[in-house]
Design a protein around this motif. Structure first.
Motif, mmCIF file in Angstrom:
data_model
loop_
_atom_site.group_PDB
_atom_site.id
_atom_site.type_symbol
_atom_site.label_atom_id
_atom_site.label_comp_id
_atom_site.label_asym_id
_atom_site.label_seq_id
_atom_site.Cartn_x
_atom_site.Cartn_y
_atom_site.Cartn_z
ATOM 1 N N LEU A 16 53.755 -94.959 40.500
ATOM 2 C CA LEU A 16 52.587 -94.092 40.398
ATOM 3 C C LEU A 16 52.373 -93.718 38.941
ATOM 4 N N VAL A 17 51.118 -93.794 38.486
ATOM 5 C CA VAL A 17 50.791 -93.468 37.107
ATOM 6 C C VAL A 17 49.582 -92.543 37.085
ATOM 7 N N GLY A 18 49.687 -91.456 36.348
ATOM 8 C CA GLY A 18 48.570 -90.535 36.202
ATOM 9 C C GLY A 18 48.880 -89.163 36.760
ATOM 10 N N LYS A 19 47.838 -88.509 37.251
ATOM 11 C CA LYS A 19 47.961 -87.158 37.791
ATOM 12 C C LYS A 19 47.800 -87.205 39.305
ATOM 13 N N LEU A 20 48.811 -86.722 39.994
ATOM 14 C CA LEU A 20 48.748 -86.666 41.458
ATOM 15 C C LEU A 20 48.348 -85.255 41.847
ATOM 16 N N ASP A 21 47.032 -85.080 42.010
ATOM 17 C CA ASP A 21 46.503 -83.757 42.318
ATOM 18 C C ASP A 21 45.751 -83.781 43.640
ATOM 19 N N VAL A 26 44.969 -87.453 48.987
ATOM 20 C CA VAL A 26 44.577 -88.001 50.281
ATOM 21 C C VAL A 26 44.577 -89.530 50.235
ATOM 22 N N SER A 27 44.026 -90.112 49.177
ATOM 23 C CA SER A 27 43.977 -91.575 49.080
ATOM 24 C C SER A 27 45.366 -92.166 48.861
ATOM 25 N N ILE A 28 46.201 -91.508 48.067
ATOM 26 C CA ILE A 28 47.562 -91.993 47.831
ATOM 27 C C ILE A 28 48.364 -91.908 49.132
ATOM 28 N N GLU A 29 48.203 -90.800 49.857
ATOM 29 C CA GLU A 29 48.912 -90.661 51.128
ATOM 30 C C GLU A 29 48.487 -91.757 52.106
ATOM 31 N N ALA A 30 47.206 -92.066 52.153
ATOM 32 C CA ALA A 30 46.714 -93.110 53.057
ATOM 33 C C ALA A 30 47.331 -94.464 52.714
ATOM 34 N N GLU A 31 47.430 -94.776 51.429
ATOM 35 C CA GLU A 31 48.037 -96.046 51.017
ATOM 36 C C GLU A 31 49.517 -96.100 51.370
ATOM 37 N N TYR A 52 51.344 -85.237 36.042
ATOM 38 C CA TYR A 52 51.141 -83.951 36.707
ATOM 39 C C TYR A 52 51.339 -84.141 38.202
ATOM 40 N N LEU A 53 51.952 -83.165 38.840
ATOM 41 C CA LEU A 53 52.184 -83.201 40.279
ATOM 42 C C LEU A 53 51.800 -81.851 40.865
ATOM 43 N N SER A 54 50.765 -81.845 41.691
ATOM 44 C CA SER A 54 50.320 -80.600 42.320
ATOM 45 C C SER A 54 51.058 -80.390 43.633
ATOM 46 N N SER A 55 50.818 -79.250 44.246
ATOM 47 C CA SER A 55 51.424 -78.987 45.550
ATOM 48 C C SER A 55 50.933 -80.002 46.583
ATOM 49 N N SER A 56 49.727 -80.488 46.426
ATOM 50 C CA SER A 56 49.204 -81.531 47.325
ATOM 51 C C SER A 56 50.000 -82.818 47.178
ATOM 52 N N GLY A 57 50.390 -83.145 45.955
ATOM 53 C CA GLY A 57 51.211 -84.327 45.705
ATOM 54 C C GLY A 57 52.587 -84.192 46.328
ATOM 55 N N ARG A 59 53.288 -82.379 48.901
ATOM 56 C CA ARG A 59 53.067 -82.483 50.337
ATOM 57 C C ARG A 59 53.005 -83.949 50.774
ATOM 58 N N VAL A 60 52.394 -84.803 49.956
ATOM 59 C CA VAL A 60 52.334 -86.237 50.260
ATOM 60 C C VAL A 60 53.750 -86.812 50.336
ATOM 61 N N PHE A 61 54.592 -86.490 49.357
ATOM 62 C CA PHE A 61 55.969 -86.986 49.348
ATOM 63 C C PHE A 61 56.712 -86.557 50.611
ATOM 64 N N ILE A 62 56.565 -85.295 50.989
ATOM 65 C CA ILE A 62 57.258 -84.771 52.162
ATOM 66 C C ILE A 62 56.735 -85.436 53.435
#
Length: 110
Positions: A16-21, A26-31, A52-57, A59-62
């Motif tokens: 993963l490259v960039g900001k996971l916000d 949603v799109s990263i989680e779908a992939e 950058y990793l937000s709380s949404s990011g 949540r995707v990992f979890i």
């Protein structure tokens, strides 16, 4: 945000490259869900390019980790930048994930 997938033996390395916000989670989680549903139950998230990793990011990992565990697989993190380690520690989730210094170390853990 870009996502690159590479086969490494029994595992798939997802770089993963960039900001996971919130805008991209949603799109990263779908992939990632598509990978799991297609039979990839051993994932390595390579995070050296995450700025950058937000709380949404998080949540995707979890969410993906739970889906993989339900299929008797594993999700591990590799090459985690110090800033991301600090975020995980701040939200008291640093012990939730297996973290490896390199992709090779993560691959060897499988």
């Amino acid at each position: 945000m870009s996502l690159n997938i590479e086969d490494k033996g029994t595992a798939k390395v997802v770089s993963l490259v960039g900001k996971l916000d919130v805008n991209l989670s949603v799109s990263i989680e779908a992939e990632l869900e598509q990978l799991v549903e297609s039979g990839s139950h051993y994932l390595i998230l390579e995070l050296s390019g995450i700025e950058y990793l937000s709380s949404s990011g998080i949540r995707v990992f979890i969410s993906i980790m739970r889906k993989i565990k339900d299929k008797n697989g594993r999700l591990v993190l590799a090459c985690v930048p110090d800033i991301i380690k600090k975020i995980l520690k701040t939200v008291e989730l640093e012990d939730l994930f297996e973290v490896y210094d390199s992709v090779d170390d993560a691959v060897a853990s499988f």
